[in-house]
Structures are given as C-alpha cells and as structure tokens.
Design an enzyme around this catalytic site. Structure first.
Site, short mmCIF file in Angstrom:
data_model
loop_
_atom_site.label_atom_id
_atom_site.label_comp_id
_atom_site.label_asym_id
_atom_site.label_seq_id
_atom_site.Cartn_x
_atom_site.Cartn_y
_atom_site.Cartn_z
CG ASN A 9 -1.72 1.26 1.38
OD1 ASN A 9 -1.76 2.08 0.46
ND2 ASN A 9 -2.36 1.42 2.52
CE LYS A 11 -0.13 3.18 4.83
NZ LYS A 11 -0.10 3.29 6.29
CG HIS A 93 -5.79 2.06 5.26
ND1 HIS A 93 -5.33 2.95 6.22
CD2 HIS A 93 -4.80 1.17 5.06
CE1 HIS A 93 -4.10 2.59 6.57
NE2 HIS A 93 -3.75 1.53 5.87
CD GLU A 95 -2.87 5.53 6.82
OE1 GLU A 95 -2.82 5.57 5.57
OE2 GLU A 95 -1.98 4.99 7.51
CD GLU A 164 -3.49 -2.33 7.25
OE1 GLU A 164 -2.42 -2.62 6.71
OE2 GLU A 164 -4.05 -1.24 7.09
N GLY A 170 2.56 2.24 10.80
CA GLY A 170 3.53 3.32 10.67
C GLY A 170 4.24 3.68 11.97
CB SER A 208 5.20 -1.95 12.04
OG SER A 208 4.83 -0.59 12.27
N GLY A 230 5.08 1.25 4.66
CA GLY A 230 6.41 1.83 4.46
C GLY A 230 7.40 0.92 3.74
P1 13P Z 1 3.11 0.34 7.71
O1 13P Z 1 3.58 -0.98 7.10
O2 13P Z 1 3.88 1.51 7.22
O3 13P Z 1 2.97 0.24 9.18
O4 13P Z 1 1.61 0.56 7.13
C1 13P Z 1 0.69 -0.47 7.23
C2 13P Z 1 -0.51 -0.10 6.44
O5 13P Z 1 -1.24 0.81 6.81
C3 13P Z 1 -0.77 -0.84 5.20
O6 13P Z 1 -2.05 -0.57 4.72
#
Ligand code: 13P
Length: 246
Positions: A9, A11, A93, A95, A164, A170, A208, A230
């Site tokens: 992802n 983002k 998600h 977010e 998640e 993150g 993560s 990430g």
């Molecule tokens: P990270 O791997 O950066 O923690 O993000 C996870 C995520 O939100 C994937 O959708």
C-alpha cells in the site's frame, strides 16, 4: 496450501520516475513465491498498468466510490478502476475510517461496489490502542467484519480481509505473532459462519511488517500474507517480505 498474498500500500507516496524505478526493482528480483500486488495512488494506475502488464505482479487502488457513476465530485468508481486493469482495491483503511469518517456501512457498500465490477476488495479493519487497552479488540473487529458480511451475504467469501491494528500502522510497533494470530482466528471463525469458503480466504496482517518480522508473522496458521505500507516503498524490502511468504 494456496499461495500467500503480499500487497504493497503505497499510500500517498511516489512520483512517476520513482515509481517506475521501484517497480523495475521489484520485477528485477524475478519470480516471487507468493501472489503479490501494489496498490498505488489513482493518478499512477495507468503508468502502473503499463509497467506491470507483462508481469505476475497485480495492481490496485487504495479506495473506491460506493457508486458506479454519477455526480460525485472527486470520487473514482469501480468500473473506472477495472478499466485500468486493477485486480484489487483497498477499502476501509483506518486512515480513511479515521481521517474521512468512513462508517462500517460505507466500507461495506464500497466492498460491494468493488465485487460487482470484478475487483477484489481488501477490507481493512482493526482496533485503536485505546480500544485494545480497554479490552474491546474482539468486539471492534467483529463489528467491522459483520457490517461487510451483512451487506455481501454469500459473496463475503470473495473478499480479502486485512487485520491492521491502528496502533501498529507506521509506528514500528508491530503486533506480536500471537496477538495477530489470535485476532485472525477470531475473524476466520466469524467468516466460517458466513461462507463455506472461509478456509480458502486470505486474511492479511498489516502494521509495521518489515523484512525481519515477516516470516514469523506469516508462519501463523491464520495469517495468509501481509498488507505492507512503508516497507513496500523500497524494492529490496518489499521483495524480501514477499520471499518470507513462502
Ligand atoms: P506500515 O507498514 O507503514 O505500518 O503501514 C501499514 C498499512 O497501513 C498498510 O495498509
């Protein structure tokens, strides 16, 4: 046993030159032992489709409208994503649930719109730190999943689920393999009650995931792959996570 699925992802990261370098780096690694995909910003889907056309790597978007067409300024529909060759779309998600006030019902409608137009929705769910610390994890994830099952009915077997935990996204603070497995087992049990396909469904873990923790997470009985933030922005890390998904 079916292959695991690892999805990047991106983002709101990237630019045209950087994306093409990233995808070239992933492709240069050769065949991966898992199914793999990247979910990129809408504006890069057309370029991504060209870069990946001849590869086994799939692509998708990070959100979709619940509507197929109409006066919805700024939204992108499932038929549009399908036309660009998307296989997957992330819905719900944290977010978006958090930052854009998306309700469980809206997330379910988005999953339904995706399925209706040939896309596989990757339905994200997970608890906040506050919810975990107050013992609500099970109730929260069950409520989020049950909204989707309620709207999709027997088609619930066609989605991908991504657990998640919000506190692990993150932050560098991943759920332990046991913590993740115990939530995945709860979700699998809930899916079994809704569809005969539950055991073949993919339940991904996200939050993560890095090259050094992926293998232990993926070794858990109910963890069928990962949704990677990430670490999906660096070809070597993404490939190494895919290789951990044997
Ligand atoms: P990270 O791997 O950066 O923690 O993000 C996870 C995520 O939100 C994937 O959708």
């Amino acid at each position: 046993m079916s292959k695991k699925l690892v999805v990047g992802n991106w983002k709101m990261h990237g630019d045209r030159a950087g994306n093409s370098e990233l995808l070239a780096g992933i492709l240069a690694a050769g065949p991966l032992p898992c199914d793999a995909a990247v979910c990129v910003p809408f504006v890069y889907l057309a370029d991504t489709a060209v870069s990946l056309a001849a590869s086994a790597l799939r692509w998708g978007a990070q959100d979709v409208s619940a509507h197929a067409r109409g006066a919805y300024t700024g939204e992108v529909s499932a038929p549009m994503l399908r036309e660009l060759g998307c296989r997957y779309v992330i819905v719900g998600h944290s977010e978006r649930r958090g930052g854009h006030a998306e309700s469980d019902a809206l997330v379910a409608d988005k999953a339904k719109a995706a399925l209706a137009h040939g896309l596989t929705p990757i339905v994200c769910l997970g608890e906040t730190l506050e919810q975990r610390e107050s013992g609500q994890t099970e109730a929260v994830v069950k409520r989020q999943l049950s909204a989707v099952i309620h709207v999709l009915g027997h088609c619930a077997g066609e989605i991908v689920v991504a657990y998640e935990p919000v506190w692990a996204i993150g932050t560098g603070r991943t759920a332990s393999p046991d913590q993740a497995q115990s939530v995945h087992a709860i979700l699998r049990t809930q899916l079994r009650a809704a569809t005969a396909h539950a055991d073949a469904m993919k339940i991904l873990y996200g939050g993560s995931v890095k090259p050094d923790n992926a293998a232990t997470l993926f070794a858990q009985a109910d963890i069928d792959g990962g949704l990677i933030g990430g670490a999906s922005l660096k070809a070597a890390e993404f490939v190494s996570i895919c290789r951990a998904a044997q």
